[in-house]
Scaffold this motif. Structure first.
Motif, PDB file in Angstrom:
ATOM      1  N   GLY A 324       0.968  -1.268  -0.689  1.00  0.00           N
ATOM      2  CA  GLY A 324       0.153  -0.644  -0.195  1.00  0.00           C
ATOM      3  C   GLY A 324       0.581   1.482  -0.071  1.00  0.00           C
ATOM      4  N   TYR A 325       0.219   1.973   0.071  1.00  0.00           N
ATOM      5  CA  TYR A 325       0.860   3.788   0.011  1.00  0.00           C
ATOM      6  C   TYR A 325       0.460   4.478   0.715  1.00  0.00           C
ATOM      7  N   THR A 326       0.686   4.970   1.247  1.00  0.00           N
ATOM      8  CA  THR A 326       0.414   6.789   2.005  1.00  0.00           C
ATOM      9  C   THR A 326      -1.080   7.177   1.443  1.00  0.00           C
ATOM     10  N   TYR A 327      -0.946   7.577  -0.092  1.00  0.00           N
ATOM     11  CA  TYR A 327      -1.904   8.450  -0.819  1.00  0.00           C
ATOM     12  C   TYR A 327      -2.451   7.329  -1.044  1.00  0.00           C
ATOM     13  N   SER A 328      -3.024   6.271  -0.689  1.00  0.00           N
ATOM     14  CA  SER A 328      -3.921   4.943  -1.489  1.00  0.00           C
ATOM     15  C   SER A 328      -4.769   5.461  -1.203  1.00  0.00           C
ATOM     16  N   GLY A 329      -6.545   5.953  -2.126  1.00  0.00           N
ATOM     17  CA  GLY A 329      -7.190   6.167  -2.339  1.00  0.00           C
ATOM     18  C   GLY A 329      -7.766   7.725  -1.743  1.00  0.00           C
ATOM     19  N   HIS A 330      -6.879   9.009  -1.917  1.00  0.00           N
ATOM     20  CA  HIS A 330      -6.850  10.406  -1.503  1.00  0.00           C
ATOM     21  C   HIS A 330      -7.260  10.732  -1.791  1.00  0.00           C
ATOM     22  N   PRO A 331      -7.962  11.372  -0.784  1.00  0.00           N
ATOM     23  CA  PRO A 331      -9.733  12.231  -1.131  1.00  0.00           C
ATOM     24  C   PRO A 331      -9.937  13.310  -2.124  1.00  0.00           C
ATOM     25  N   VAL A 332      -8.448  13.466  -2.052  1.00  0.00           N
ATOM     26  CA  VAL A 332      -8.878  14.863  -3.485  1.00  0.00           C
ATOM     27  C   VAL A 332      -8.354  14.129  -4.666  1.00  0.00           C
ATOM     28  N   ALA A 333      -7.748  13.415  -4.809  1.00  0.00           N
ATOM     29  CA  ALA A 333      -7.481  12.389  -5.792  1.00  0.00           C
ATOM     30  C   ALA A 333      -8.812  11.867  -6.036  1.00  0.00           C
ATOM     31  N   ALA A 334      -9.888  10.740  -5.267  1.00  0.00           N
ATOM     32  CA  ALA A 334     -10.593  10.420  -5.517  1.00  0.00           C
ATOM     33  C   ALA A 334     -11.688  11.822  -5.756  1.00  0.00           C
ATOM     34  N   ALA A 335     -11.825  12.479  -5.401  1.00  0.00           N
ATOM     35  CA  ALA A 335     -12.494  13.670  -6.010  1.00  0.00           C
ATOM     36  C   ALA A 335     -12.673  14.354  -7.501  1.00  0.00           C
ATOM     37  N   ALA A 336     -11.754  14.559  -7.904  1.00  0.00           N
ATOM     38  CA  ALA A 336     -11.113  14.355  -8.420  1.00  0.00           C
ATOM     39  C   ALA A 336     -11.369  13.275  -9.688  1.00  0.00           C
ATOM     40  N   GLY A 337     -11.332  11.687  -9.330  1.00  0.00           N
ATOM     41  CA  GLY A 337     -11.568  10.807 -10.252  1.00  0.00           C
ATOM     42  C   GLY A 337     -13.221  10.834 -10.438  1.00  0.00           C
ATOM     43  N   LEU A 338     -14.350  11.358  -9.457  1.00  0.00           N
ATOM     44  CA  LEU A 338     -15.687  11.363  -9.999  1.00  0.00           C
ATOM     45  C   LEU A 338     -15.476  12.680 -10.421  1.00  0.00           C
ATOM     46  N   LYS A 339     -15.324  13.608 -10.452  1.00  0.00           N
ATOM     47  CA  LYS A 339     -15.770  14.859 -10.983  1.00  0.00           C
ATOM     48  C   LYS A 339     -15.365  14.104 -12.433  1.00  0.00           C
ATOM     49  N   ASN A 340     -14.279  13.598 -12.659  1.00  0.00           N
ATOM     50  CA  ASN A 340     -13.551  13.427 -13.915  1.00  0.00           C
ATOM     51  C   ASN A 340     -15.299  12.250 -14.953  1.00  0.00           C
ATOM     52  N   MET A 341     -15.273  11.534 -13.849  1.00  0.00           N
ATOM     53  CA  MET A 341     -15.884  10.837 -14.583  1.00  0.00           C
ATOM     54  C   MET A 341     -17.958  11.109 -14.902  1.00  0.00           C
ATOM     55  N   GLU A 342     -17.824  11.979 -14.201  1.00  0.00           N
ATOM     56  CA  GLU A 342     -19.338  12.666 -14.354  1.00  0.00           C
ATOM     57  C   GLU A 342     -19.100  13.354 -15.433  1.00  0.00           C
TER      58      GLU A 342
END
Length: 464
Positions: A324-342
């Motif tokens: 694993g990684y310190t930044y696995s599932g990072h909330p800011v990256a996840a928010a970007a991923g959700l907006k990207n898919m939207e």
């Protein structure tokens, strides 16, 4: 946009003195004259002189929704202000959980377990670590070898680089050579003279089966394949290749890893290309790049339920998947991923890619008429122009190994960035590119090739 400084001679000095870039040519270290990209909008970037350039490579195969999306910036900022970080080791976060669920809805078959990473390299690294971990838990400790291809690129971590087959990237590094076996190039353009594409396809499938039998099915853990070998030069294997290789893997209990770091999230007009384009449901899919359109770093290793179920619950034997990684599932990256898919869904970007692809490919293939061009190839919004000294020998080195860089320099003067790879130029523009912008891009590329050809002829490196 407010710049930190307007003196770009000073900025260039800082860059050369302190920024060791990826793939740095050490002979040139400290003396580079790089273009600085300081702003961007849509499919264009703006350099330090204020000049707008079409971004032919789409960043690094990744800027799907284009630049300057204010709603993406707001989503990132709101998440960063509201809750910038959490520990994925012991807690959860709603943005990461929702993104995992939305990705799982769009993957084929039972690929429902999403392990978030920091990018494509760590996604592939995770896939390899998982298959080793799984086989150890199952008592198959000798089943560790990964089969890959020459010209394949899977990353630059130790394990992902070990299964990458680009020759120039392997000259000065060490690799886990005992864990990988490479098959020959799958590029139809480089097939033996007189061999049909059908015979070449048969030979490539035979390469895989022969390797599994020679190494031993009890020792081969997986075959890893890009749907299209992107950084190797947008190599499109013969039709039917992936399905036949998948069937061989199933025959010998070898897992199939589909590296969709480039092709995932719309590059070929679908969320994932494995099933929708090539008709296979792999055991593992890796992705990155387009999943946030490059706005923030993120990747994922998506694993089938079947593989996880075999080693979880009562079958776990007390094992912990300590990867694993310190930044696995990072909330800011996840928010970007959700907006990207939207954005991709709301604006019908996948449908748009499928609609403009025929025009893109037609305009690209017209470049084959230029005398210095040996091959043009691609699929979806991916393409490669390969230049050769002559079309009979297909020899690039007799021409000039830096011809791609020459073409890029001319294209930048005309308003286009292409990605040079030795004697090739590859491109993967933002998925929002229009037909008119496609025309402009290929008009510039054609002129850039002509100017580079003229340069080479004047220097006696090519006979016009």
């Amino acid at each position: 946009m407010t710049k930190l400084i307007n003196d770009f001679d000073r900025v260039r000095d800082w860059d050369n003195a302190h920024f060791l870039h990826p793939w740095e040519a050490m002979e040139d270290h400290g003396r580079n004259e790089r273009t600085f990209v300081e702003a961007a909008s849509g499919i264009h970037v703006r350099d330090e002189t204020g000049r707008n350039l079409i971004d032919g490579p789409g960043g690094m195969w990744c800027v799907q929704i284009g630049y300057g999306r204010e709603e993406m910036g707001r989503a990132i900022a709101e998440q960063a202000v509201n809750m910038a970080y959490y520990s994925p080791y012991s807690m959860g976060h709603s943005a990461a959980a929702e993104l995992a669920a939305k990705i799982a809805e769009r993957t084929p078959g039972d690929l429902n377990k999403v392990f978030f990473t920091t990018g494509g390299s760590t996604a592939v690294d995770t896939a390899i670590r998982f298959l080793h971990f799984r086989n150890n838990v199952l008592g198959k400790r000798e089943k560790k070898i990964v089969i890959s291809r020459q010209k394949a690129y899977h990353g630059s971590s130790y394990l992902s680089a070990s299964v990458s087959g680009k020759e120039r990237d392997r000259n000065w590094f060490d690799f886990a050579s005992d864990l990988v076996h490479f098959l020959p190039d799958v590029n139809p353009y480089r097939r033996p003279e007189g061999m049909t594409v059908e015979a070449f396809l048969d030979a490539k499938v035979e390469d895989l089966e022969s390797a599994i039998l020679t190494l031993g099915p009890n020792r081969v853990a997986a075959f890893i394949a890009e749907p299209i070998l992107a950084s190797g030069g947008v190599i499109v294997p013969p039709a039917g290749y992936h399905k036949r290789c998948f069937d061989i893997c199933r025959k010998y209990d070898v897992l199939y890893i589909s590296d969709e770091v480039v092709t995932g999230f719309g590059r070929l007009g679908h969320w994932f290309a494995s099933k929708d384009v090539y008709g296979i449901t792999p055991d593992i899919i890796t992705c990155a790049k387009g999943m946030t359109s490059g706005y923030v770093p993120m990747g994922a290793c998506i694993i089938s339920d079947r593989l996880v179920d075999e080693i979880s619950g009562a079958s776990a034997k007390g094992a912990i998947f300590s990867n694993g990684y310190t930044y696995s599932g990072h909330p800011v990256a996840a928010a970007a991923g959700l907006k990207n898919m939207e954005i991709i869904e709301r604006e019908g970007i996948l449908e748009h890619v499928r609609a403009v692809t025929p025009h893109f490919q037609e305009r690209m293939r017209a470049l084959a008429d230029l005398p210095i061009v040996g091959d043009v190839r691609g699929e979806g919004l991916m393409g490669c122009v390969e230049c050769v000294a002559d079309r009979v020998s297909r020899n690039p080195l007799a021409l000039d190994k830096e011809v791609g860089t020459r073409i890029d320099a001319h294209c930048q003067e005309l308003g286009l960035i292409v990605r040079p790879l030795i004697n090739m130029c590859v491109f993967s523009p933002p998925l929002i590119i229009t037909a008119d912008e496609i025309d402009r891009m290929f008009d510039i590329l054609a002129e850039g090739i002509r100017r580079a050809s003229d340069d080479l002829a004047r220097e006696g490196l090519w006979a016009a």
